[in-house]
Design an enzyme around this catalytic site. Structure first.
Site, PDB file in Angstrom:
ATOM      1  NE  ARG A 118      -3.994  -1.827   2.113  1.00 32.11           N
ATOM      2  CZ  ARG A 118      -3.994  -3.082   2.519  1.00 32.11           C
ATOM      3  NH1 ARG A 118      -3.128  -3.489   3.591  1.00 32.11           N
ATOM      4  NH2 ARG A 118      -4.963  -4.155   2.461  1.00 32.11           N
ATOM      5  CE  LYS A 140      -0.287  14.407 -13.872  1.00 35.24           C
ATOM      6  NZ  LYS A 140      -0.717  15.009 -15.391  1.00 35.24           N
ATOM      7  CD  GLU A 182       6.784  17.259 -21.722  1.00 37.05           C
ATOM      8  OE1 GLU A 182       6.359  18.119 -21.219  1.00 37.05           O
ATOM      9  OE2 GLU A 182       6.067  16.157 -21.946  1.00 37.05           O
ATOM     10  CE  LYS A 224       5.231  17.828 -13.372  1.00 39.14           C
ATOM     11  NZ  LYS A 224       5.547  16.778 -14.066  1.00 39.14           N
ATOM     12  CD  GLU A 234      -3.476  16.416 -14.847  1.00 38.81           C
ATOM     13  OE1 GLU A 234      -2.490  16.465 -14.855  1.00 38.81           O
ATOM     14  OE2 GLU A 234      -4.430  15.690 -15.319  1.00 38.81           O
ATOM     15  NE  ARG A 238       0.743  17.628 -11.786  1.00 36.26           N
ATOM     16  CZ  ARG A 238       1.280  16.401 -11.096  1.00 36.26           C
ATOM     17  NH1 ARG A 238       1.013  16.482  -9.594  1.00 36.26           N
ATOM     18  NH2 ARG A 238       2.285  15.974 -11.371  1.00 36.26           N
ATOM     19  CG  ASN A 242      -2.108  17.363 -18.949  1.00 36.18           C
ATOM     20  OD1 ASN A 242      -1.298  16.174 -19.141  1.00 36.18           O
ATOM     21  ND2 ASN A 242      -2.868  17.517 -18.008  1.00 36.18           N
ATOM     22  CG  HIS A 245       0.952  16.052 -22.720  1.00 30.47           C
ATOM     23  ND1 HIS A 245       1.590  17.279 -22.801  1.00 30.47           N
ATOM     24  CD2 HIS A 245       1.859  15.304 -21.764  1.00 30.47           C
ATOM     25  CE1 HIS A 245       2.900  17.333 -22.060  1.00 30.47           C
ATOM     26  NE2 HIS A 245       2.947  16.267 -21.755  1.00 30.47           N
ATOM     27  CG  HIS A 249      -1.338  11.290 -24.093  1.00 27.26           C
ATOM     28  ND1 HIS A 249      -1.865  11.571 -22.939  1.00 27.26           N
ATOM     29  CD2 HIS A 249       0.146  11.302 -23.869  1.00 27.26           C
ATOM     30  CE1 HIS A 249      -0.938  11.816 -22.148  1.00 27.26           C
ATOM     31  NE2 HIS A 249       0.145  11.908 -22.522  1.00 27.26           N
ATOM     32  CG  HIS A 262       5.661  11.719 -23.508  1.00 24.83           C
ATOM     33  ND1 HIS A 262       4.525  11.701 -23.729  1.00 24.83           N
ATOM     34  CD2 HIS A 262       5.841  12.732 -22.955  1.00 24.83           C
ATOM     35  CE1 HIS A 262       3.809  12.636 -23.038  1.00 24.83           C
ATOM     36  NE2 HIS A 262       4.791  13.278 -22.294  1.00 24.83           N
TER      37      HIS A 262
END
Length: 358
Positions: A118, A140, A182, A224, A234, A238, A242, A245, A249, A262
Site C-alpha cells: 500500500r 504522477k 517539455e 512545475k 490535477e 496542473r 498537458n 498531450h 497521446h 513522448h
C-alpha cells in the site's frame, strides 16, 4: 548544485540538480535513507550509471532489477516484475525503490512503489532531459494500456529527485530533442520570457552547454514545483501542463508506443493545439508560426502521421481528461498563457484534426 523544494506540507521533498550527483556518496547517503533498496533501471542506462549508484551506497542492501528499454514496456506486466522482486527479497515497508532512468522507468517504478504494501518510498534518479524537467517531478506514476496512454496509475510523490546533469552527455540526440519539447511547453503555458530565452539559446542547449542546460532544467522544475504545490492532483492549474498531450497521446496510442518518443508526440501536439487556438481566435497566426519554427529549429516533428481524423478522435476520447463525455483540451490564449477547457465548437476540433491527421 542547485536545490528546489516541492512544497507539499509533510510530503515536501527536494529537487537536486547538478553535475556528477550520481557519484556523490555524501549526497546520495544524505537523501536516500533506507537500508534496503531496490534499484530499478533498464538495459541502456544501468551499464552506464548503476555501478556509480551502488558504489555510493556501499552500506546498504541494494537489489538490482533491469527492465527492457522502451515506452512499449511501460505496462502492468513489468510492474508485476518489480513487485515480484520486492516480494522475493522480503522487502519491508521501510524500503525504498530507486528509479534510475528516464520517464518510463520513473513512472513504472514509482507506480510499483505506490502499490507495494500500500505504498513504500521511492527516489527519482532521472537520466534523460525529459525526466529531469518533467516526469520525475510531481508524483504522477503509472503505465500505459493498449487503449490509452497512462490510463493506469497513482499519485505517489518521491522522497527526493536527484538530477545529475552529467548523464545528459550520454543521451542520444533524439532523446535530448524530445526533452526540449517539455522545456518549450513551460514557456508556452507560463513564462513568455523563458520562451524567448529558449529561442535565443537553442544552439547552446543542443550542444549541451552546461550553463544553458542547468538554467533550462532549473526553471522548468521551478515552474512545475510551483504548480504542483498549488494543485497536486490535477484538479485545476496542473492540467495546464498537458498542453499538446491529448493530441500527442493519440499519436502514441495509434502508433503502439513504438514509433514516436513522448516528447516528439508532445511537440506535434503543441503545434496542433496552437493551430486550434488560432482557429478559435485565441492566438495569432504569427504566434502559431513562432511555435512551429522553434520546434523545427530544435529538430522535432511538427506534424503527426496521417492515420485519419476519426482514429485520432477515438484515441483522444480514451483520455483521463475527458469529463461528461467532453474532451477537455489545453489551448493557448497567447504565448505564455493557457486555458484548460471543453468549451469549443465541435466543428473546430473536427477541422483541426482533419487538417493535421487527414
Amino acid at each position: 548544485m542547485l536545490k528546489l523544494e516541492v512544497a507539499l506540507a509533510d510530503r515536501a521533498y527536494p529537487i537536486l540538480i547538478g553535475d556528477g550527483l550520481l557519484s556523490d556518496a555524501a549526497v546520495l547517503s544524505r537523501h536516500i535513507k533506507a537500508r534496503d533498496l531496490l534499484l530499478v533501471s533498464n538495459t541502456t542506462v544501468a551499464p552506464l550509471y548503476a555501478d556509480r549508484v551502488r558504489a555510493a551506497l556501499t552500506d546498504r542492501r541494494v537489489v538490482e532489477l533491469l527492465l527492457p528499454d522502451g515506452e512499449q514496456y511501460k505496462n502492468l506486466q513489468h510492474v508485476s516484475r518489480v513487485l515480484d522482486v520486492l516480494i522475493a527479497n522480503a522487502f519491508g515497508r521501510d524500503c525504498q525503490v530507486l528509479a534510475l532512468g528516464g520517464g518510463v522507468v520513473g513512472d513504472l517504478a514509482g507506480f510499483a512503489a505506490s502499490c507495494y504494501q500500500r505504498g513504500v518510498a521511492f527516489v527519482q534518479l532521472p537520466t534523460t532531459l525529459l525526466a529531469q524537467v518533467d516526469s520525475s517531478v510531481g508524483g504522477k506514476t503509472g503505465v500505459n494500456h493498449p487503449g490509452g496512454k497512462n490510463m493506469i496509475g497513482a499519485f505517489h510523490q518521491p522522497a527526493v529527485v536527484i538530477a545529475d546533469t552529467a548523464t545528459l552527455a550520454t543521451l542520444p540526440p533524439r532523446e535530448l530533442r524530445a526533452g526540449l519539447a517539455e522545456v518549450v511547453k513551460y514557456g508556452l503555458i507560463f513564462d513568455p520570457k523563458f520562451l524567448a530565452w529558449i529561442e535565443d539559446n537553442v544552439d547552446a542547449l543542443l550542444k549541451l552547454d552546461p550553463s544553458a542546460l542547468a538554467h533550462a532544467i532549473h526553471r522548468s522544475c521551478e515552474l512545475k514545483a510551483d504548480v504542483v504545490r498549488r494543485d497536486e492532483r490535477e484538479s485545476g492549474d496542473r492540467a495546464l501542463l498537458n498542453l499538446g498531450h491529448t493530441f500527442g497521446h493519440a499519436i502514441e496510442t495509434a502508433t503502439g508506443y513504438t514509433e514516436w518518443l513522448h516528447g516528439e508526440a508532445v511537440a506535434a501536439g503543441m503545434v496542433i493545439a496552437a493551430d486550434m487556438s488560432a482557429r478559435l481566435g485565441l492566438l495569432k497566426d504569427a504566434d502559431v508560426r513562432r511555435v512551429r519554427t522553434l520546434l523545427e529549429r530544435i529538430g522535432l516533428p511538427v506534424e503527426p502521421p496521417r492515420f485519419g481524423a476519426q482514429r485520432a478522435l477515438d484515441c483522444m476520447r480514451v483520455d483521463k481528461k475527458v469529463k461528461a463525455g467532453r474532451i477537455r483540451l489545453v489551448l493557448l490564449e497567447k504565448l505564455g498563457a493557457a486555458r484548460f477547457t471543453a468549451d469549443y465548437p465541435d466543428d473546430v476540433l473536427a477541422g483541426t484534426l482533419a487538417a493535421h491527421f487527414g
